[in-house]
Scaffold this motif. Structure first.
Motif, PDB file in Angstrom:
ATOM      1  N   UNK A  90       0.784  -1.247   0.000  1.00 24.85           N
ATOM      2  CA  UNK A  90       0.000   0.000   0.000  1.00 24.85           C
ATOM      3  C   UNK A  90       0.811   1.291   0.000  1.00 24.85           C
ATOM      4  N   UNK A  91       2.141   1.201   0.034  1.00 23.56           N
ATOM      5  CA  UNK A  91       2.959   2.411   0.077  1.00 23.56           C
ATOM      6  C   UNK A  91       3.768   2.569  -1.202  1.00 23.56           C
ATOM      7  N   UNK A  92       3.892   3.816  -1.661  1.00 26.52           N
ATOM      8  CA  UNK A  92       4.590   4.107  -2.903  1.00 26.52           C
ATOM      9  C   UNK A  92       3.618   4.354  -4.043  1.00 26.52           C
ATOM     10  N   UNK A  93       4.106   4.954  -5.124  1.00 24.53           N
ATOM     11  CA  UNK A  93       3.234   5.345  -6.235  1.00 24.53           C
ATOM     12  C   UNK A  93       2.538   4.153  -6.882  1.00 24.53           C
ATOM     13  N   UNK A  94       3.153   3.001  -6.846  1.00 18.20           N
ATOM     14  CA  UNK A  94       2.514   1.808  -7.400  1.00 18.20           C
ATOM     15  C   UNK A  94       2.174   0.806  -6.305  1.00 18.20           C
ATOM     16  N   UNK A  95       2.057   1.310  -5.076  1.00 16.73           N
ATOM     17  CA  UNK A  95       1.746   0.459  -3.921  1.00 16.73           C
ATOM     18  C   UNK A  95       2.715  -0.718  -3.864  1.00 16.73           C
ATOM     19  N   UNK A  96       4.012  -0.426  -4.052  1.00 13.71           N
ATOM     20  CA  UNK A  96       4.988  -1.496  -4.159  1.00 13.71           C
ATOM     21  C   UNK A  96       5.554  -1.969  -2.825  1.00 13.71           C
ATOM     22  N   UNK A  97       5.334  -1.200  -1.747  1.00 16.61           N
ATOM     23  CA  UNK A  97       5.895  -1.569  -0.449  1.00 16.61           C
ATOM     24  C   UNK A  97       4.796  -1.980   0.526  1.00 16.61           C
ATOM     25  N   UNK A  98       5.061  -3.053   1.269  1.00 12.40           N
ATOM     26  CA  UNK A  98       4.038  -3.629   2.134  1.00 12.40           C
ATOM     27  C   UNK A  98       3.964  -2.963   3.495  1.00 12.40           C
ATOM     28  N   UNK A  99       5.053  -2.322   3.931  1.00 13.53           N
ATOM     29  CA  UNK A  99       5.057  -1.736   5.271  1.00 13.53           C
ATOM     30  C   UNK A  99       5.936  -0.504   5.307  1.00 13.53           C
ATOM     31  N   UNK A 100       5.771   0.275   6.359  1.00 16.04           N
ATOM     32  CA  UNK A 100       6.580   1.475   6.524  1.00 16.04           C
ATOM     33  C   UNK A 100       8.040   1.137   6.805  1.00 16.04           C
ATOM     34  N   UNK A 101       8.294   0.002   7.447  1.00 15.65           N
ATOM     35  CA  UNK A 101       9.671  -0.392   7.711  1.00 15.65           C
ATOM     36  C   UNK A 101      10.392  -0.752   6.411  1.00 15.65           C
ATOM     37  N   UNK A 102       9.727  -1.481   5.527  1.00 13.74           N
ATOM     38  CA  UNK A 102      10.316  -1.780   4.222  1.00 13.74           C
ATOM     39  C   UNK A 102      10.519  -0.487   3.440  1.00 13.74           C
ATOM     40  N   UNK A 103       9.514   0.373   3.473  1.00 15.23           N
ATOM     41  CA  UNK A 103       9.584   1.669   2.793  1.00 15.23           C
ATOM     42  C   UNK A 103      10.782   2.475   3.295  1.00 15.23           C
ATOM     43  N   UNK A 104      10.980   2.504   4.624  1.00 17.60           N
ATOM     44  CA  UNK A 104      12.065   3.277   5.217  1.00 17.60           C
ATOM     45  C   UNK A 104      13.427   2.710   4.837  1.00 17.60           C
ATOM     46  N   UNK A 105      13.580   1.401   4.943  1.00 19.49           N
ATOM     47  CA  UNK A 105      14.863   0.784   4.624  1.00 19.49           C
ATOM     48  C   UNK A 105      15.244   0.966   3.174  1.00 19.49           C
ATOM     49  N   UNK A 106      14.272   0.826   2.295  1.00 17.42           N
ATOM     50  CA  UNK A 106      14.548   0.987   0.867  1.00 17.42           C
ATOM     51  C   UNK A 106      14.902   2.431   0.539  1.00 17.42           C
TER      52      UNK A 106
END
Length: 464
Positions: A228-244
């Motif tokens: 649900x996170x990112x322009x194409x909803x490519x990240x599953x969680x905020x932790x993955x989003x943050x690390x990437x």
């Protein structure tokens, strides 16, 4: 910019950031720019004292400018999280003045500013659509290198990394750009159950079918959870989003992403991974969490934007706009609100109404907005329905920030189809309507086409 819309169109735009558009006597929808008033960027209400402590700890790290000693580079887009997410306050999106324009050559760094990065344009990252052999790429290519940079943390004067030739790739139509997504209300978005999202997408099936709206979810490849996170909803969680983001945007390796994006030995100014737990004494509470955990907690506890009830246009205009927003079909994708789960570990997230104006699904947007990048099950012209909360205080709109005019952004949602022959499209494609592969023929029109037609057909009587 003056557009030939009626007063009813004005009312729709008024709700969109009561959000951001005003009503004029001339019955021409005009975007007045960023709504007045400053968002506070406060933590979400209802946090415990310890949770607030974690929020502010994460906020400090979010704002910190990274240097060579902390692992910046060898390739990077900017030197801080808040640098990208700073407008209208920390946690937002790209500011009106782009810090990338100066960081490119700051402290001796040897970079050429790409043509798509300007001082008064949006912060952007760049993805290449195809590799030189014609196979798909789609990954982020960091804009800058640390070569020549000397800062308080280190010396990269002997680094031999060479900046990629973005201007040539851009001229060939091989660059897709994206602007930062706001991270307000991240924890609330994480707390919406998958079952709620699935039920919402299935709701109003007949009306959606008549409008040409379908949509589907991007999912995590391992557990099948809705991402649900990112322009194409490519990240599953905020932790993955943050690390990437820590790795891709600043070049800092961490627990989630431990391999440098450029292994040039002359450019390794810090030990690898650059940022992990255990580097410093755990006697200091600040060192108990990794930086990416602090970033994730900060985004998780950051409050959602509060919509204006009076400006611009006034309360009556906003109320009429909300009604018209629903009637033309905007709400079929930009779902006004969803509910979080009841039984949450963080009590502040439990059983909350999340007014994000998104279904968090991905939808076909047609060739005008297509970026020719595939991420998970989100195809070359598919994007997550962008949450609209806080849109009245954004400086740039759409995935690439191509416009600062909200009315124009609405119009750009309408787009026809294009051919999908030629699996390996040439890198020399120069427009969004070029073949993008997929092995089948036929067009993919935007799912918003009929909604935009309804929007353009609004008249004064429809909001009386």
């Amino acid at each position: 910019m003056k557009l030939g819309f009626t007063a009813a169109s004005h009312a729709v735009l008024s709700i969109m950031a009561g959000w951001a558009i005003t009503v004029s006597a001339a019955s021409a929808a005009t975007d007045p720019g960023v709504r007045p008033g400053v968002s506070t960027g406060d933590p979400i209400a209802g946090l415990t004292a310890d949770q607030k402590t974690l929020f502010f700890l994460g906020q400090d790290n979010f704002a910190e400018k990274e240097d060579l000693g902390q692992g910046l580079g060898p390739r990077f887009n900017l030197d801080s999280c808040e640098g990208c997410h700073s407008f209208p306050t920390h946690g937002g999106s790209a500011p009106p003045v782009n810090p990338q324009a100066t960081v490119a050559t700051a402290l001796g760094a040897k970079n050429i500013l790409p043509t798509f990065i300007t001082a008064n344009g949006p912060i952007r990252e760049a993805r290449f659509k195809f590799l030189s052999n014609g196979q798909r790429d789609g990954g982020v290519h960091s804009l800058f290198v640390i070569s020549g940079r000397v800062d308080a943390g280190g010396d990269a004067s002997k680094c031999t990394a060479i900046q990629e030739d973005f201007n040539t790739q851009f001229a060939r139509g091989n660059v897709s750009t994206r602007i930062p997504t706001p991270v307000f209300g991240g924890g609330l978005m994480e707390s919406i159950p998958d079952t709620t999202l699935v039920a919402n997408l299935a709701a109003n099936a007949q009306q959606k079918s008549q409008l040409g709206i379908s949509g589907h979810f991007n999912t995590n490849g391992n557990d099948g959870r809705i991402t649900r996170f990112g322009w194409k909803a490519q990240n599953v969680s905020l932790l993955v989003f943050a690390g990437e983001a820590y790795n891709v945007e600043m070049g800092i390796t961490n627990e989630n992403f431990q391999t440098e994006r450029d292994l040039n030995p002359t450019c390794q100014t810090a030990s690898v991974p650059n940022s992990i737990i255990g580097q410093e004494s755990l006697a200091d509470a600040d060192n108990v969490l990794a930086d990416i955990e602090k970033f994730a907690v900060y985004m998780r506890f950051l409050a959602a934007p509060t919509p204006s009830t009076t400006v611009p246009g006034g309360a009556d205009s906003i109320a009429r706009g909300r009604q018209a927003f629903n009637s033309v079909g905007c709400a079929m994708c930009h779902t006004p609100s969803l509910k979080t789960t009841v039984n949450t570990t963080v009590a502040a997230f439990g059983n909350q109404t999340v007014a994000l104006f998104s279904d968090l699904a991905v939808h076909h947007m047609g060739p005008t907005l297509a970026d020719n990048v595939i991420q998970g099950s989100a195809g070359p012209d598919e994007y997550r329905t962008a949450p609209l909360w806080g849109v009245g205080q954004r400086a740039f709109f759409l995935h690439d920030g191509r416009t600062s005019d909200l009315a124009q952004a609405i119009q750009l949602h309408a787009s026809g189809g294009w051919s999908r022959n030629n699996t390996n499209a040439a890198v020399a494609d120069t427009s969004a309507t070029a073949n993008w592969g997929g092995g089948s023929s036929g067009g993919t029109p935007s799912e918003a086409n009929r909604v935009i037609a309804n929007f353009n057909a609004l008249n004064n009587a429809s909001t009386m």
